[in-house]
Write a protein that holds these residues in place. Structure first.
Motif, PDB file in Angstrom:
ATOM      1  N   CYS A 115       0.823  -1.210   0.000  1.00  0.00           N
ATOM      2  CA  CYS A 115       0.000   0.000   0.000  1.00  0.00           C
ATOM      3  C   CYS A 115       0.859   1.263   0.000  1.00  0.00           C
ATOM      4  CB  CYS A 115      -0.922   0.006   1.218  1.00  0.00           C
ATOM      5  SG  CYS A 115      -2.221  -1.244   1.148  1.00  0.00           S
ATOM      6  N   GLU A 116       2.011   1.206   0.613  1.00  0.00           N
ATOM      7  CA  GLU A 116       2.886   2.367   0.705  1.00  0.00           C
ATOM      8  C   GLU A 116       3.793   2.517  -0.522  1.00  0.00           C
ATOM      9  OE1 GLU A 116       3.109   4.652   3.595  1.00  0.00           O
ATOM     10  OE2 GLU A 116       1.123   3.769   3.700  1.00  0.00           O
ATOM     11  N   SER A 117       3.698   1.591  -1.465  1.00  0.00           N
ATOM     12  CA  SER A 117       4.580   1.630  -2.634  1.00  0.00           C
ATOM     13  C   SER A 117       4.323   2.824  -3.542  1.00  0.00           C
ATOM     14  CB  SER A 117       4.419   0.344  -3.454  1.00  0.00           C
ATOM     15  OG  SER A 117       3.146   0.315  -4.090  1.00  0.00           O
ATOM     16  N   GLY A 118       3.125   3.356  -3.486  1.00  0.00           N
ATOM     17  CA  GLY A 118       2.772   4.457  -4.373  1.00  0.00           C
ATOM     18  C   GLY A 118       2.160   3.989  -5.682  1.00  0.00           C
ATOM     19  N   ALA A 119       2.172   2.691  -5.938  1.00  0.00           N
ATOM     20  CA  ALA A 119       1.538   2.139  -7.139  1.00  0.00           C
ATOM     21  C   ALA A 119       0.058   1.898  -6.834  1.00  0.00           C
ATOM     22  CB  ALA A 119       2.209   0.830  -7.544  1.00  0.00           C
ATOM     23  N   ARG A 120      -0.750   1.942  -7.868  1.00  0.00           N
ATOM     24  CA  ARG A 120      -2.177   1.685  -7.706  1.00  0.00           C
ATOM     25  C   ARG A 120      -2.388   0.290  -7.126  1.00  0.00           C
ATOM     26  NH1 ARG A 120      -5.238   0.473 -12.443  1.00  0.00           N
ATOM     27  NH2 ARG A 120      -7.137  -0.342 -11.602  1.00  0.00           N
ATOM     28  N   PRO A 121      -3.223   0.150  -6.109  1.00  0.00           N
ATOM     29  CA  PRO A 121      -3.397  -1.164  -5.491  1.00  0.00           C
ATOM     30  C   PRO A 121      -4.108  -2.153  -6.397  1.00  0.00           C
ATOM     31  CG  PRO A 121      -4.827   0.468  -4.452  1.00  0.00           C
ATOM     32  CD  PRO A 121      -3.996   1.195  -5.451  1.00  0.00           C
ATOM     33  N   ILE A 122      -3.752  -3.403  -6.237  1.00  0.00           N
ATOM     34  CA  ILE A 122      -4.429  -4.503  -6.929  1.00  0.00           C
ATOM     35  C   ILE A 122      -5.300  -5.174  -5.875  1.00  0.00           C
ATOM     36  CG2 ILE A 122      -4.153  -6.718  -8.095  1.00  0.00           C
ATOM     37  CD1 ILE A 122      -1.377  -5.822  -8.949  1.00  0.00           C
ATOM     38  N   THR A 123      -6.607  -5.128  -6.061  1.00  0.00           N
ATOM     39  CA  THR A 123      -7.480  -5.703  -5.047  1.00  0.00           C
ATOM     40  C   THR A 123      -8.405  -6.799  -5.579  1.00  0.00           C
ATOM     41  OG1 THR A 123      -9.061  -3.914  -5.403  1.00  0.00           O
ATOM     42  CG2 THR A 123      -7.492  -3.636  -3.597  1.00  0.00           C
ATOM     43  N   SER A 124      -8.488  -6.972  -6.878  1.00  0.00           N
ATOM     44  CA  SER A 124      -9.409  -7.979  -7.394  1.00  0.00           C
ATOM     45  C   SER A 124      -8.742  -9.355  -7.362  1.00  0.00           C
ATOM     46  CB  SER A 124      -9.864  -7.657  -8.819  1.00  0.00           C
ATOM     47  OG  SER A 124      -8.886  -8.039  -9.761  1.00  0.00           O
ATOM     48  N   ARG A 125      -9.544 -10.345  -7.069  1.00  0.00           N
ATOM     49  CA  ARG A 125      -9.065 -11.718  -7.013  1.00  0.00           C
ATOM     50  C   ARG A 125      -8.422 -12.122  -8.342  1.00  0.00           C
ATOM     51  NH1 ARG A 125     -12.975 -16.598  -5.092  1.00  0.00           N
ATOM     52  NH2 ARG A 125     -11.308 -17.987  -4.403  1.00  0.00           N
ATOM     53  N   ARG A 126      -9.053 -11.771  -9.442  1.00  0.00           N
ATOM     54  CA  ARG A 126      -8.559 -12.152 -10.764  1.00  0.00           C
ATOM     55  C   ARG A 126      -7.178 -11.556 -11.033  1.00  0.00           C
ATOM     56  NH1 ARG A 126     -12.027  -9.662 -14.358  1.00  0.00           N
ATOM     57  NH2 ARG A 126     -10.444  -8.172 -14.919  1.00  0.00           N
TER      58      ARG A 126
END
Length: 135
Positions: A115-126
């Motif tokens: 979360c702190e990486s600054g990259a957009r989070p990946i939250t979908s299972r797929r």
């Protein structure tokens, strides 16, 4: 280098004095910037691509911890990771940012890093399944 560029920056921002290795990283980045004319962000390894690699590595590390705790298929592991990430982002991350989170477990520490990486989070299972399935 044993630490990622973002880890070095986060450590310095947190008030930790730079180590000899940190100074070497910084000096090397400045040399690349001066000699090659590349953007300073790229010379220091702080580009969006680096942020995505940091996020992806942190998510894979969290998945490995979950995998060690329970025997899960890749699809189920992606689902468990997605659920843990959503819970973390909605409950513990806001508390952490206010200094109220308390103790984080090993999975949560990796999720915090992602979360702190600054990259957009990946939250979908797929999408997490695709990330975890690529090796």
């Amino acid at each position: 280098m044993s630490r990622d560029a973002f880890q070095i920056v986060e450590s310095i921002i947190a008030g930790n004095p730079p180590t000899t290795e940190d100074w070497e990283w910084f000096a090397d980045g400045l040399r690349q910037w001066a000699r090659r004319g590349m953007p300073l962000e790229a010379a220091l390894g702080l580009t969006h691509a680096h942020r995505m690699r940091w996020r992806d590595g942190s998510l894979r590390a969290a998945a490995e911890v979950l995998r060690a705790q329970r025997d899960l298929s890749a699809w189920d592991l992606a689902g468990e990771l997605a659920a843990r990430l959503r819970r973390f982002q909605s409950a513990k991350l806001p508390l952490y940012r206010r200094g109220l989170a308390g103790q984080l477990d090993e999975v949560e520490l990796h999720l915090l890093s992602a979360c702190e990486s600054g990259a957009r989070p990946i939250t979908s299972r797929r999408h997490l399944f695709r990330l975890l399935d690529i090796r």
